[in-house]
Design a protein around this motif. Structure first.
Motif, PDB file in Angstrom:
ATOM      1  N   ALA A  26       0.841  -1.194   0.000  1.00  0.00           N
ATOM      2  CA  ALA A  26       0.000   0.000   0.000  1.00  0.00           C
ATOM      3  C   ALA A  26       0.865   1.228   0.000  1.00  0.00           C
ATOM      4  O   ALA A  26       2.065   1.172   0.228  1.00  0.00           O
ATOM      5  CB  ALA A  26      -0.906   0.005   1.242  1.00  0.00           C
ATOM      6  N   CYS A  27       0.240   2.375  -0.301  1.00  0.00           N
ATOM      7  CA  CYS A  27       0.937   3.650  -0.208  1.00  0.00           C
ATOM      8  C   CYS A  27       1.043   3.991   1.270  1.00  0.00           C
ATOM      9  O   CYS A  27       0.055   4.376   1.894  1.00  0.00           O
ATOM     10  CB  CYS A  27       0.150   4.720  -0.960  1.00  0.00           C
ATOM     11  N   VAL A  28       2.204   3.792   1.826  1.00  0.00           N
ATOM     12  CA  VAL A  28       2.345   3.868   3.273  1.00  0.00           C
ATOM     13  C   VAL A  28       2.876   5.224   3.695  1.00  0.00           C
ATOM     14  O   VAL A  28       3.446   5.957   2.888  1.00  0.00           O
ATOM     15  CB  VAL A  28       3.289   2.760   3.781  1.00  0.00           C
ATOM     16  N   PRO A  29       2.706   5.576   4.961  1.00  0.00           N
ATOM     17  CA  PRO A  29       3.255   6.837   5.451  1.00  0.00           C
ATOM     18  C   PRO A  29       4.760   6.911   5.222  1.00  0.00           C
ATOM     19  O   PRO A  29       5.459   5.900   5.152  1.00  0.00           O
ATOM     20  CB  PRO A  29       2.912   6.792   6.948  1.00  0.00           C
ATOM     21  N   GLN A  30       5.272   8.131   5.115  1.00  0.00           N
ATOM     22  CA  GLN A  30       6.676   8.335   4.789  1.00  0.00           C
ATOM     23  C   GLN A  30       7.628   7.735   5.804  1.00  0.00           C
ATOM     24  O   GLN A  30       8.763   7.408   5.491  1.00  0.00           O
ATOM     25  CB  GLN A  30       6.962   9.830   4.626  1.00  0.00           C
ATOM     26  N   VAL A  41      -3.599  -2.779   4.610  1.00  0.00           N
ATOM     27  CA  VAL A  41      -4.190  -1.466   4.843  1.00  0.00           C
ATOM     28  C   VAL A  41      -5.600  -1.658   5.396  1.00  0.00           C
ATOM     29  O   VAL A  41      -6.434  -2.319   4.786  1.00  0.00           O
ATOM     30  CB  VAL A  41      -4.247  -0.643   3.544  1.00  0.00           C
ATOM     31  N   VAL A  42      -5.820  -1.106   6.569  1.00  0.00           N
ATOM     32  CA  VAL A  42      -7.135  -1.160   7.207  1.00  0.00           C
ATOM     33  C   VAL A  42      -7.741   0.224   7.101  1.00  0.00           C
ATOM     34  O   VAL A  42      -7.287   1.170   7.753  1.00  0.00           O
ATOM     35  CB  VAL A  42      -7.030  -1.601   8.678  1.00  0.00           C
ATOM     36  N   GLY A  43      -8.751   0.365   6.261  1.00  0.00           N
ATOM     37  CA  GLY A  43      -9.333   1.664   5.983  1.00  0.00           C
ATOM     38  C   GLY A  43     -10.179   2.212   7.122  1.00  0.00           C
ATOM     39  O   GLY A  43     -10.481   1.502   8.093  1.00  0.00           O
ATOM     40  N   PRO A  44     -10.589   3.474   7.020  1.00  0.00           N
ATOM     41  CA  PRO A  44     -11.440   4.088   8.050  1.00  0.00           C
ATOM     42  C   PRO A  44     -12.702   3.261   8.293  1.00  0.00           C
ATOM     43  O   PRO A  44     -13.391   2.871   7.346  1.00  0.00           O
ATOM     44  CB  PRO A  44     -11.774   5.457   7.446  1.00  0.00           C
ATOM     45  N   GLY A  45     -12.954   2.954   9.554  1.00  0.00           N
ATOM     46  CA  GLY A  45     -14.148   2.191   9.919  1.00  0.00           C
ATOM     47  C   GLY A  45     -14.056   0.706   9.678  1.00  0.00           C
ATOM     48  O   GLY A  45     -14.998  -0.029   9.996  1.00  0.00           O
ATOM     49  N   GLU A  46     -12.948   0.230   9.111  1.00  0.00           N
ATOM     50  CA  GLU A  46     -12.814  -1.201   8.830  1.00  0.00           C
ATOM     51  C   GLU A  46     -12.198  -1.943  10.009  1.00  0.00           C
ATOM     52  O   GLU A  46     -11.475  -1.366  10.825  1.00  0.00           O
ATOM     53  CB  GLU A  46     -11.936  -1.413   7.583  1.00  0.00           C
ATOM     54  N   ASP A  47     -12.476  -3.238  10.092  1.00  0.00           N
ATOM     55  CA  ASP A  47     -11.915  -4.084  11.136  1.00  0.00           C
ATOM     56  C   ASP A  47     -10.576  -4.682  10.692  1.00  0.00           C
ATOM     57  O   ASP A  47     -10.361  -4.944   9.506  1.00  0.00           O
ATOM     58  CB  ASP A  47     -12.862  -5.239  11.469  1.00  0.00           C
ATOM     59  N   ILE A  48      -9.712  -4.910  11.660  1.00  0.00           N
ATOM     60  CA  ILE A  48      -8.519  -5.718  11.431  1.00  0.00           C
ATOM     61  C   ILE A  48      -8.981  -7.168  11.346  1.00  0.00           C
ATOM     62  O   ILE A  48      -9.745  -7.637  12.186  1.00  0.00           O
ATOM     63  CB  ILE A  48      -7.514  -5.544  12.578  1.00  0.00           C
ATOM     64  N   GLN A  49      -8.514  -7.892  10.349  1.00  0.00           N
ATOM     65  CA  GLN A  49      -8.997  -9.247  10.107  1.00  0.00           C
ATOM     66  C   GLN A  49      -7.960 -10.298  10.508  1.00  0.00           C
ATOM     67  O   GLN A  49      -6.815 -10.282  10.050  1.00  0.00           O
ATOM     68  CB  GLN A  49      -9.350  -9.430   8.630  1.00  0.00           C
ATOM     69  N   ILE A  50      -8.380 -11.234  11.378  1.00  0.00           N
ATOM     70  CA  ILE A  50      -7.599 -12.441  11.665  1.00  0.00           C
ATOM     71  C   ILE A  50      -8.535 -13.622  11.467  1.00  0.00           C
ATOM     72  O   ILE A  50      -9.740 -13.446  11.298  1.00  0.00           O
ATOM     73  CB  ILE A  50      -7.005 -12.434  13.093  1.00  0.00           C
ATOM     74  N   ARG A  51      -7.990 -14.840  11.462  1.00  0.00           N
ATOM     75  CA  ARG A  51      -8.829 -16.007  11.261  1.00  0.00           C
ATOM     76  C   ARG A  51      -8.455 -17.118  12.241  1.00  0.00           C
ATOM     77  O   ARG A  51      -7.320 -17.211  12.704  1.00  0.00           O
ATOM     78  CB  ARG A  51      -8.698 -16.532   9.825  1.00  0.00           C
ATOM     79  N   PRO A 112      -7.110 -10.863   1.180  1.00  0.00           N
ATOM     80  CA  PRO A 112      -5.881 -10.089   1.408  1.00  0.00           C
ATOM     81  C   PRO A 112      -5.918  -9.210   2.645  1.00  0.00           C
ATOM     82  O   PRO A 112      -4.882  -8.672   3.051  1.00  0.00           O
ATOM     83  CB  PRO A 112      -5.748  -9.253   0.126  1.00  0.00           C
ATOM     84  N   ARG A 113      -7.077  -9.065   3.257  1.00  0.00           N
ATOM     85  CA  ARG A 113      -7.175  -8.260   4.472  1.00  0.00           C
ATOM     86  C   ARG A 113      -6.672  -8.998   5.699  1.00  0.00           C
ATOM     87  O   ARG A 113      -6.402  -8.375   6.735  1.00  0.00           O
ATOM     88  CB  ARG A 113      -8.630  -7.850   4.714  1.00  0.00           C
ATOM     89  N   VAL A 114      -6.547 -10.336   5.612  1.00  0.00           N
ATOM     90  CA  VAL A 114      -6.194 -11.143   6.786  1.00  0.00           C
ATOM     91  C   VAL A 114      -4.730 -10.927   7.147  1.00  0.00           C
ATOM     92  O   VAL A 114      -3.833 -11.072   6.310  1.00  0.00           O
ATOM     93  CB  VAL A 114      -6.474 -12.635   6.540  1.00  0.00           C
ATOM     94  N   VAL A 115      -4.499 -10.608   8.417  1.00  0.00           N
ATOM     95  CA  VAL A 115      -3.157 -10.331   8.922  1.00  0.00           C
ATOM     96  C   VAL A 115      -2.489 -11.603   9.424  1.00  0.00           C
ATOM     97  O   VAL A 115      -1.295 -11.821   9.216  1.00  0.00           O
ATOM     98  CB  VAL A 115      -3.217  -9.285  10.060  1.00  0.00           C
ATOM     99  N   PHE A 359      -1.883   0.880   8.940  1.00  0.00           N
ATOM    100  CA  PHE A 359      -0.977   0.137   8.070  1.00  0.00           C
ATOM    101  C   PHE A 359      -0.250  -0.906   8.913  1.00  0.00           C
ATOM    102  O   PHE A 359       0.383  -0.570   9.912  1.00  0.00           O
ATOM    103  CB  PHE A 359       0.034   1.077   7.410  1.00  0.00           C
ATOM    104  N   ILE A 360      -0.349  -2.172   8.504  1.00  0.00           N
ATOM    105  CA  ILE A 360       0.275  -3.268   9.245  1.00  0.00           C
ATOM    106  C   ILE A 360       1.283  -3.961   8.335  1.00  0.00           C
ATOM    107  O   ILE A 360       0.915  -4.632   7.366  1.00  0.00           O
ATOM    108  CB  ILE A 360      -0.779  -4.277   9.748  1.00  0.00           C
TER     109      ILE A 360
END
Length: 419
Positions: A26-30, A41-51, A112-115, A359-360
């Motif tokens: 992703a376009c990550v912070p500098q 990348v976990v967007g605004p209001g989105e959950d961090i995903q694990i399984r 692809p959201r799964v960490v 950003f993870i």
């Protein structure tokens, strides 16, 4: 209005961001370096995903169901990470088979959201899942796997099924093998033992490690026999074992096969009264009578507190009973809780917030887990080595003589082992 065929800087930036996202970063912070394994990348209001990848069906569903339930408790206790909730999604059944582990892992990496993932319950499923998850850059933390092949020989040599990104808080079976060997040799005074495995990484690794440890103490292994999952007739195997005149049998088989060994052993001349040593699988089946020793992880740690949540073992076990209206093996609950919290803690450590976006970095997440040292869990202090072994090595052996009891905490402990 003047036009040009040269893309504007803004368009170039947008195209670069799109390409990066498609490539799994992703376009990550500098202040972040783009990860070689990708950045979630976990967007605004989105959950961090694990399984969760545990065995949820069949005769050994009791290995995985309490662990998945405990993950839900751990997520609620830990709470949001930097403004984002953590979701475990639907539980994936790894079936305690290679096929189940592979299918569950492929489902997890398909999002692809799964960490990272918690699991598996069985080493055979982990051996199939681990390379898939590792290749995708994910981390995997088990509270149940014990085969040395998944990590190392504890002397710096990687196991045949080791893959980067794999961790476990359950203890390497080299500890359990040593515990059983010392108990048999020192406490029971036996010098001749036979073993039975079923060919999978767990039973094969554990019986092989036991043989090495027992022989190092001066004992002799009179037979190494193999059965297959689903076998019901144990008479041929037991007959071959009897020919070696052993004083005991170590058979860390799964419930069904272990039960047939117990039920049929009296039918073979020369085996009556032998010392029988199993893992905890005999607790999962109905027996009319039993006299065996069960080896497994330490479970007496109710006063210990998980430093990430402040929850004690006793509080956790009570919460589990209240939420699910039944009890489960305290070791399963404690190990699953600690596994979940060290993953959540590592995610929080490496996650970088940029406004409402998180950003993870997958590589940094692995590094954070590997660096886990002295984390106070319910099972005790947890430290991980470079191959992902984070277990305490504490083993108990209990005497099982009442088949109406299916809670190992209600059995008398006859031997304790600490590395």
């Amino acid at each position: 209005m003047k036009t040009s065929d040269t893309p504007s800087p803004a368009l170039l930036s947008c195209l670069a961001l799109t390409l990066t996202l498609l490539l799994g970063s992703a376009c990550v912070p500098q202040n972040m370096v783009v990860s070689p394994l990708g950045t979630v990348v976990v967007g605004p209001g989105e959950d961090i995903q694990i399984r969760s990848l545990e065995v949820l069906t069949g005769s050994i569903g009791e290995l995985g169901i309490p662990r998945q339930r405990t993950l839900a408790i751990a997520l609620a206790d830990y709470g949001p990470i930097k403004g984002h909730n953590v979701s475990m999604g639907a539980g994936l059944d790894s079936l305690c088979t290679a096929e189940g582990g592979k299918a569950a892992a492929e489902t997890a990496v398909g999002d692809p959201r799964v960490v990272g993932v918690l699991g598996t319950s069985c080493s055979v499923a982990a051996a199939a899942a681990s390379p898939i998850l590792s290749e995708a850059g994910l981390v995997m933390i088990s509270s149940s796997n014990t085969s040395p092949s998944l990590t190392s020989d504890l002397r710096g040599k990687a196991g045949a099924n080791y893959h980067a990104g794999y961790y476990r808080v359950s203890s390497n079976d080299l500890y359990q093998a040593q515990a059983v060997a010392e108990f048999v040799h020192t406490e029971l005074g036996l010098r001749r033992m036979a073993t039975i495995h079923d060919g999978d990484p767990y039973t094969t690794g554990l019986t092989a490690a036991f043989a090495v440890a027992f022989e190092a103490l001066g004992g002799a292994v009179t037979a190494v026999e193999k059965v297959s999952r689903g076998d019901t007739d144990m008479i041929p195997v037991l007959t071959r074992i009897a020919a070696g005149n052993p004083e005991g049998i170590f058979f860390p088989l799964f419930p069904d096969e272990a039960g047939y060994v117990v039920q049929q052993i009296e039918e073979v001349e020369g085996l009556a009264g032998l010392a029988l040593i199993n893992s905890e699988s005999l607790l999962f089946i109905e027996l009319e009578s039993v006299d065996a020793y069960l080896s497994g992880p330490e479970f007496n740690f109710g006063a210990n507190v998980n430093q990430a949540t402040g929850r004690s073992g006793d509080e956790l076990f009570a919460a589990y009973r209240q939420q699910y209206n039944e009890s489960a093996n305290n070791a399963y609950i404690a190990l699953a809780y600690d596994a979940a919290t060290i993953l959540l803690r590592a995610i929080e450590e490496v996650a970088v917030a940029d406004g409402d976006t998180l950003f993870i970095d997958r590589a940094r997440l692995r590094a954070a887990l590997t660096a886990t040292t002295g984390f106070n869990g319910i099972v005790g202090p947890i430290s991980c080595d470079s191959f992902g072994d984070c277990g305490t090595g504490l083993i108990l052996i209990s005497h099982y003589t009442d088949p109406t009891v299916n809670d190992i905490t209600q059995l008398p402990v006859v031997f304790r082992y600490a590395p």
